[in-house]
Write an enzyme that holds these catalytic residues in place. Structure first.
Site, short mmCIF file in Angstrom:
data_model
loop_
_atom_site.label_atom_id
_atom_site.label_comp_id
_atom_site.label_asym_id
_atom_site.label_seq_id
_atom_site.Cartn_x
_atom_site.Cartn_y
_atom_site.Cartn_z
N GLU A 1 6.93 40.54 -2.79
CA GLU A 1 6.73 39.00 -2.47
C GLU A 1 5.44 38.58 -3.29
O GLU A 1 5.69 38.16 -4.45
CB GLU A 1 6.83 38.73 -0.96
CG GLU A 1 6.99 37.33 -0.78
CD GLU A 1 6.94 37.07 0.83
OE1 GLU A 1 7.43 36.18 1.16
OE2 GLU A 1 5.96 37.59 1.52
N GLY B 1 9.48 49.82 5.86
CA GLY B 1 10.55 48.93 4.90
C GLY B 1 11.43 49.57 4.13
O GLY B 1 12.44 49.27 3.96
N PHE C 1 13.31 34.65 4.07
CA PHE C 1 12.84 35.98 4.88
C PHE C 1 14.24 36.79 5.10
O PHE C 1 14.92 36.10 5.90
CB PHE C 1 12.35 35.46 6.13
CG PHE C 1 11.43 36.49 6.54
CD1 PHE C 1 10.25 37.04 6.15
CD2 PHE C 1 12.04 37.59 7.76
CE1 PHE C 1 9.46 38.14 6.63
CE2 PHE C 1 11.28 38.49 8.10
CZ PHE C 1 10.00 38.93 7.61
N VAL C 2 14.29 37.77 4.75
CA VAL C 2 15.71 38.75 4.94
C VAL C 2 15.13 39.70 5.74
O VAL C 2 14.06 40.18 5.91
CB VAL C 2 16.21 39.13 3.63
CG1 VAL C 2 16.99 38.06 2.75
CG2 VAL C 2 15.15 39.93 2.72
P1 IMP Z 1 3.81 41.40 -0.61
O1 IMP Z 1 2.87 42.35 -0.31
O2 IMP Z 1 3.55 39.85 -0.22
O3 IMP Z 1 4.49 41.62 -1.81
O4 IMP Z 1 4.89 41.85 0.64
C1 IMP Z 1 5.69 43.04 0.53
C2 IMP Z 1 5.84 43.41 2.00
O5 IMP Z 1 5.96 42.54 2.85
C3 IMP Z 1 7.13 44.13 1.84
O6 IMP Z 1 6.80 45.58 1.62
C4 IMP Z 1 7.82 43.91 3.36
O7 IMP Z 1 7.31 45.02 4.14
C5 IMP Z 1 7.14 42.46 3.57
N1 IMP Z 1 8.12 41.61 3.11
C6 IMP Z 1 8.03 40.83 2.27
N2 IMP Z 1 9.05 39.74 2.52
C7 IMP Z 1 9.91 40.14 3.37
C8 IMP Z 1 11.09 39.42 3.99
O8 IMP Z 1 11.80 38.93 3.84
N3 IMP Z 1 11.61 40.28 4.95
C9 IMP Z 1 10.89 41.33 5.42
N4 IMP Z 1 9.88 41.98 5.11
C10 IMP Z 1 9.39 41.27 4.13
MG MG Z 2 6.92 46.92 3.01
#
Ligand code: IMP
Ligand code: MG
Length: 188
Positions: free
Chosen positions: A107, A48, A156-157
């Protein structure tokens, strides 16, 4: 010809706004390392962060080495995080280095917690974290992030590196897809 742009419902952050903010972030980051002649080591989380990283590093005048980590948190056609699990890493030595972790979006914080603890265990001289996007209402308050590009709503982007089911990373802006394309879980 059907193109992926037909799947976009709306643009959340334009190409121009992204470019301006990434340039600002590079200035902020460079200003945070005034005396590091030996430079920094970036640890970035694939896939990402690919696009953000490539734009950011070309704006940073610091000497740098770059390491890569893959962590999986979303599997296939879901927009619900399943918890971060470590997959693989190609890393230079982090011992005694100034490490800057670069990720696309914060997130739940599961991904960054995992990477911060892994980097911390390698004995770095300092650790900072930069993210392009932060979902304000979801990000845990106790997770330390030093540089944030944009605070966004809980949407969700996709685009600018971010995917849905592996697609849309090559959109040049941050966008929300048409509702009917999200097959499972929470979306807009
Ligand atoms: P976390 O571990 O919940 O903080 O999520 C982080 C990871 O989830 C990011 O590095 C992204 O790869 C993925 N992610 C979180 N939100 C989104 C979104 O809105 N779109 C696409 N990927 C997301
Ligand atoms: Mg990621």
């Amino acid at each position: 010809m059907a193109t992926m742009r037909e799947d976009v419902d709306r643009i959340v952050i334009s190409e121009r706004t992204l470019a301006e903010r990434v340039a600002d972030m590079a200035r902020e980051i460079a200003g945070g390392y005034p005396d590091t002649g030996e430079g920094i080591t970036i640890v970035t989380i694939l896939a990402g962060s690919l696009v953000f990283l490539s734009d950011l590093i070309r704006r940073l005048p610091l000497r740098m080495r770059i390491g890569l980590i893959t962590v999986s948190s979303y599997a296939g056609k879901t927009t619900l995080s399943s918890g971060a699990t470590f997959e693989s890493a190609i890393l230079p030595d982090l011992c005694n280095r100034h490490v800057l972790i670069v990720d696309d979006i914060l997130e739940t914080g599961g991904t960054l917690r995992l990477v911060q603890s892994q980097v911390g265990a390698a004995g770095p001289r300092s650790v900072k974290t930069a993210v392009l996007l932060r979902k304000t209402s979801r990000a845990p308050k106790d997770l330390k992030v030093d540089y944030v590009g944009f605070d966004i709503d809980d949407l969700f982007v996709v685009g600018y590196g971010l995917d849905y089911d592996g697609l849309y990373r090559n959109l040049p802006y941050i966008a929300v897809l048409k509702t009917e394309l999200y097959q499972a879980g929470r979306h807009v």
